[in-house]
Scaffold this motif. Structure first.
Motif, PDB file in Angstrom:
ATOM      1  N   THR A  29      11.168 -48.218 -74.887  1.00  0.00           N
ATOM      2  CA  THR A  29      12.220 -49.192 -75.000  1.00  0.00           C
ATOM      3  C   THR A  29      12.968 -48.134 -76.138  1.00  0.00           C
ATOM      4  O   THR A  29      13.006 -46.800 -76.643  1.00  0.00           O
ATOM      5  N   ASP A  30      13.778 -48.494 -77.211  1.00  0.00           N
ATOM      6  CA  ASP A  30      14.999 -48.381 -77.901  1.00  0.00           C
ATOM      7  C   ASP A  30      14.108 -47.698 -79.575  1.00  0.00           C
ATOM      8  O   ASP A  30      14.129 -47.359 -80.292  1.00  0.00           O
ATOM      9  N   HIS A  31      12.892 -48.743 -79.949  1.00  0.00           N
ATOM     10  CA  HIS A  31      12.038 -48.052 -81.385  1.00  0.00           C
ATOM     11  C   HIS A  31      10.708 -48.114 -81.179  1.00  0.00           C
ATOM     12  O   HIS A  31       9.482 -48.736 -79.940  1.00  0.00           O
ATOM     13  N   MET A  32      10.347 -47.985 -81.696  1.00  0.00           N
ATOM     14  CA  MET A  32       8.605 -47.239 -81.463  1.00  0.00           C
ATOM     15  C   MET A  32       8.263 -48.098 -83.473  1.00  0.00           C
ATOM     16  O   MET A  32       8.514 -47.740 -84.077  1.00  0.00           O
ATOM     17  N   PHE A  33       7.103 -47.932 -83.803  1.00  0.00           N
ATOM     18  CA  PHE A  33       6.440 -48.527 -84.785  1.00  0.00           C
ATOM     19  C   PHE A  33       5.924 -46.781 -85.199  1.00  0.00           C
ATOM     20  O   PHE A  33       4.839 -45.947 -84.140  1.00  0.00           O
ATOM     21  N   VAL A  34       5.657 -46.401 -86.622  1.00  0.00           N
ATOM     22  CA  VAL A  34       4.826 -45.126 -86.775  1.00  0.00           C
ATOM     23  C   VAL A  34       3.863 -45.221 -87.615  1.00  0.00           C
ATOM     24  O   VAL A  34       4.878 -46.903 -88.961  1.00  0.00           O
ATOM     25  N   HIS A  77       6.732 -62.101 -70.367  1.00  0.00           N
ATOM     26  CA  HIS A  77       7.872 -62.560 -70.397  1.00  0.00           C
ATOM     27  C   HIS A  77       6.971 -64.260 -69.505  1.00  0.00           C
ATOM     28  O   HIS A  77       5.941 -64.570 -68.427  1.00  0.00           O
ATOM     29  N   ALA A  78       6.704 -65.732 -71.385  1.00  0.00           N
ATOM     30  CA  ALA A  78       6.261 -66.789 -70.160  1.00  0.00           C
ATOM     31  C   ALA A  78       7.061 -67.329 -69.651  1.00  0.00           C
ATOM     32  O   ALA A  78       8.399 -67.688 -69.540  1.00  0.00           O
ATOM     33  N   GLY A  82       9.524 -67.819 -73.871  1.00  0.00           N
ATOM     34  CA  GLY A  82       9.062 -67.210 -74.471  1.00  0.00           C
ATOM     35  C   GLY A  82       7.960 -65.582 -73.958  1.00  0.00           C
ATOM     36  O   GLY A  82       8.373 -65.660 -72.976  1.00  0.00           O
ATOM     37  N   ILE A  83       7.162 -65.266 -75.338  1.00  0.00           N
ATOM     38  CA  ILE A  83       6.721 -64.269 -74.879  1.00  0.00           C
ATOM     39  C   ILE A  83       4.991 -63.802 -75.627  1.00  0.00           C
ATOM     40  O   ILE A  83       4.947 -64.861 -76.690  1.00  0.00           O
ATOM     41  N   LEU A  84       4.317 -63.699 -75.140  1.00  0.00           N
ATOM     42  CA  LEU A  84       3.171 -64.068 -74.572  1.00  0.00           C
ATOM     43  C   LEU A  84       2.340 -62.311 -74.641  1.00  0.00           C
ATOM     44  O   LEU A  84       2.166 -61.360 -73.739  1.00  0.00           O
ATOM     45  N   LEU A  85       1.105 -62.547 -75.903  1.00  0.00           N
ATOM     46  CA  LEU A  85       0.306 -61.547 -75.857  1.00  0.00           C
ATOM     47  C   LEU A  85      -0.963 -61.963 -75.083  1.00  0.00           C
ATOM     48  O   LEU A  85      -1.415 -63.084 -75.035  1.00  0.00           O
ATOM     49  N   PHE A  86      -1.826 -61.295 -74.485  1.00  0.00           N
ATOM     50  CA  PHE A  86      -2.914 -61.131 -73.776  1.00  0.00           C
ATOM     51  C   PHE A  86      -4.212 -60.972 -74.906  1.00  0.00           C
ATOM     52  O   PHE A  86      -4.208 -58.767 -74.504  1.00  0.00           O
ATOM     53  N   ARG A  87      -4.803 -61.506 -75.610  1.00  0.00           N
ATOM     54  CA  ARG A  87      -6.292 -60.325 -76.711  1.00  0.00           C
ATOM     55  C   ARG A  87      -6.158 -59.661 -77.090  1.00  0.00           C
ATOM     56  O   ARG A  87      -6.345 -58.340 -77.191  1.00  0.00           O
ATOM     57  N   PRO A  88      -4.508 -59.780 -78.008  1.00  0.00           N
ATOM     58  CA  PRO A  88      -4.480 -58.047 -78.770  1.00  0.00           C
ATOM     59  C   PRO A  88      -5.280 -57.829 -79.911  1.00  0.00           C
ATOM     60  O   PRO A  88      -5.858 -56.507 -79.902  1.00  0.00           O
ATOM     61  N   ASP A 123      12.722 -55.567 -79.571  1.00  0.00           N
ATOM     62  CA  ASP A 123      13.087 -55.326 -78.000  1.00  0.00           C
ATOM     63  C   ASP A 123      12.313 -55.942 -77.376  1.00  0.00           C
ATOM     64  O   ASP A 123      12.878 -55.737 -76.530  1.00  0.00           O
ATOM     65  N   ARG A 124      13.146 -57.471 -77.976  1.00  0.00           N
ATOM     66  CA  ARG A 124      12.082 -57.861 -77.122  1.00  0.00           C
ATOM     67  C   ARG A 124      13.562 -58.424 -75.596  1.00  0.00           C
ATOM     68  O   ARG A 124      12.514 -58.511 -74.278  1.00  0.00           O
ATOM     69  N   ASP A 125      14.657 -57.895 -75.564  1.00  0.00           N
ATOM     70  CA  ASP A 125      15.140 -58.060 -74.216  1.00  0.00           C
ATOM     71  C   ASP A 125      14.745 -56.796 -73.489  1.00  0.00           C
ATOM     72  O   ASP A 125      15.009 -57.005 -72.380  1.00  0.00           O
ATOM     73  N   TRP A 126      13.240 -56.247 -74.029  1.00  0.00           N
ATOM     74  CA  TRP A 126      13.296 -54.920 -72.576  1.00  0.00           C
ATOM     75  C   TRP A 126      11.740 -55.544 -72.321  1.00  0.00           C
ATOM     76  O   TRP A 126      11.195 -54.957 -71.191  1.00  0.00           O
ATOM     77  N   VAL A 127      11.607 -56.785 -72.440  1.00  0.00           N
ATOM     78  CA  VAL A 127      10.632 -57.550 -71.388  1.00  0.00           C
ATOM     79  C   VAL A 127      10.603 -58.303 -70.046  1.00  0.00           C
ATOM     80  O   VAL A 127      11.838 -58.780 -70.351  1.00  0.00           O
ATOM     81  N   PRO A 128      10.329 -57.041 -68.983  1.00  0.00           N
ATOM     82  CA  PRO A 128      10.909 -57.608 -68.003  1.00  0.00           C
ATOM     83  C   PRO A 128      11.177 -58.842 -67.314  1.00  0.00           C
ATOM     84  O   PRO A 128       9.413 -59.183 -67.656  1.00  0.00           O
ATOM     85  N   THR A 129      10.997 -60.101 -66.862  1.00  0.00           N
ATOM     86  CA  THR A 129      10.735 -61.156 -66.586  1.00  0.00           C
ATOM     87  C   THR A 129      10.697 -61.227 -65.049  1.00  0.00           C
ATOM     88  O   THR A 129      10.335 -62.544 -64.560  1.00  0.00           O
ATOM     89  N   GLN A 130      10.355 -60.881 -64.311  1.00  0.00           N
ATOM     90  CA  GLN A 130       9.955 -60.336 -62.259  1.00  0.00           C
ATOM     91  C   GLN A 130       8.659 -60.447 -62.484  1.00  0.00           C
ATOM     92  O   GLN A 130       7.822 -59.766 -63.458  1.00  0.00           O
TER      93      GLN A 130
END
Length: 362
Positions: A29-34, A77-78, A82-88, A123-130
């Motif tokens: 994606t376009d960004h990263m965390f450091v 992609h929910a 929305g967007i869901l994380l699984f037990r992060p 970078d939410r528009d990078w979450v694929p939906t299929q």
């Protein structure tokens, strides 16, 4: 310790890949965390920046002595868009288990979950939906101190990068059974070592056996214990389960087996369904005997990348065991549909596993 998070937006955005033909871990994606660490400041300078190459000293300790750990989780992609994380939180807690064994300073799991949410939001528009697609998340820590002494580093860098992915396996049908080669020459880890951690060297040590499996036409390697080479441990990228005569058995955590997040979720879900789940030692001979007497009903692997992987064939020495006619079993399918459904919000999350992407305003 309170951390501030700075954000630098990428000046331009990358062209998105063809989401109908996503490989695993090829696009970022376009960004990263450091975030950096030194002995004086601890973990400091948390930031979201444009995704870019690193500039590192050739003598950085990670290159020479392998002080590196990582994690793997996903965002989905929910169904409600929305967007869901699984037990992060479990992934970042496990990162600290790896850190402790590899002598790397602990991180703040709660802060990292919040930082991850902000990174994904940007970078939410990078979450694929299929169907079957997700945003793969790779947190990792490397030793950056420039030195050639064999010692724990005094400087580290923590990063999180994101990659849109399709199915982990190249087969278009994710639930087609995989074939497994049982390795009885090389060993992966031993109790007292680092097998229970996600450290880079574990995976480097597995590559020779995986090459052998590839040459023989098998998808993955099943490792046996390092002492007697008779007890099943785990597959290269998965924990392993056996359904024998109605019971589900998985190797007990013994110091050389990774405590998989999906493994834990499967055990919890099976017990919620009133299955008898045993965590114990199980030998390859016991599996062969169950196959011979017809009580070996299903074998499946569990992991973040593939969720559930039915196993259709096991090759051990000169024998090949075909499981359930090389077809996906009913339990494997139910587990996959349930967990994948929870991850995308299509099924009720009765066990409280998912975390919605609610970003706190700064």
């Amino acid at each position: 310790m309170e951390h501030e998070l700075s954000i630098q937006q990428a000046p331009t955005r990358k062209e998105k890949p063809d989401y109908s033909d996503l490989s695993f871990g090829k696009h970022f994606t376009d960004h990263m965390f450091v975030m950096d660490y030194n002995e004086e400041d601890g973990w400091f300078d948390a930031r979201i920046t444009p995704y870019e190459p690193l500039l590192m000293d050739p003598s950085s300790l990670v290159f020479h002595y392998g002080q590196a750990v990582f994690e793997g989780l996903k965002a989905y992609h929910a169904k409600d868009s929305g967007i869901l994380l699984f037990r992060p939180e479990k992934n970042f807690n496990r990162l600290n288990i790896s850190n402790e064994r590899m002598n790397i300073p602990a991180v703040d799991p709660d802060f990292l979950v919040e930082a991850l949410k902000k990174l994904i939001h940007i970078d939410r528009d990078w979450v694929p939906t299929q169907e079957g697609q997700s945003l793969y998340i790779r947190p990792f820590i490397i030793a950056t101190e420039p030195a050639l002494s064999v010692k724990p580093a005094s400087n580290y860098k923590l990063m999180i990068i994101l990659s849109p992915v399709g199915s982990y396996y190249s087969n278009s049908d994710q639930m087609s059974p995989v074939s497994i080669y049982v390795e009885d020459e090389y060993v992966r880890s031993v109790k007292g070592g680092v097998g229970f951690t996600k450290t880079a060297g574990n995976y480097a040590a597995s590559l020779k056996a995986q090459t052998k499996a590839d040459e023989l036409g098998y998808d993955q390697v099943l490792w046996l214990d390092a002492i007697e080479k008779k007890y099943v441990e785990e597959v290269g990228s998965m924990n392993i389960f056996f359904k024998i005569n109605g019971e589900v058995i998985t190797p007990a955590l013994n110091g050389s087996i990774l405590d998989g997040i999906t493994r834990d979720s499967v055990i919890e879900l099976l017990r919620h369904w009133n299955y008898n789940v045993q965590e114990r030692r199980i030998s390859i001979e016991e599996i062969k005997a169950a196959h011979q007497d017809g009580t070996l009903e299903e074998v499946f692997g569990t992991g973040t990348a593939a969720v559930i992987s039915p196993v259709g064939k096991l090759k051990w020495k000169e024998e090949e065991l075909t499981i359930n006619h090389n077809e996906t079993g009913a339990l494997s399918l139910s587990l996959y549909e349930t967990i994948a459904g929870i991850q995308t919000g299509e099924k009720e999350d009765k066990l409280g596993w998912t975390v919605p992407l609610e970003v706190k305003q700064t």
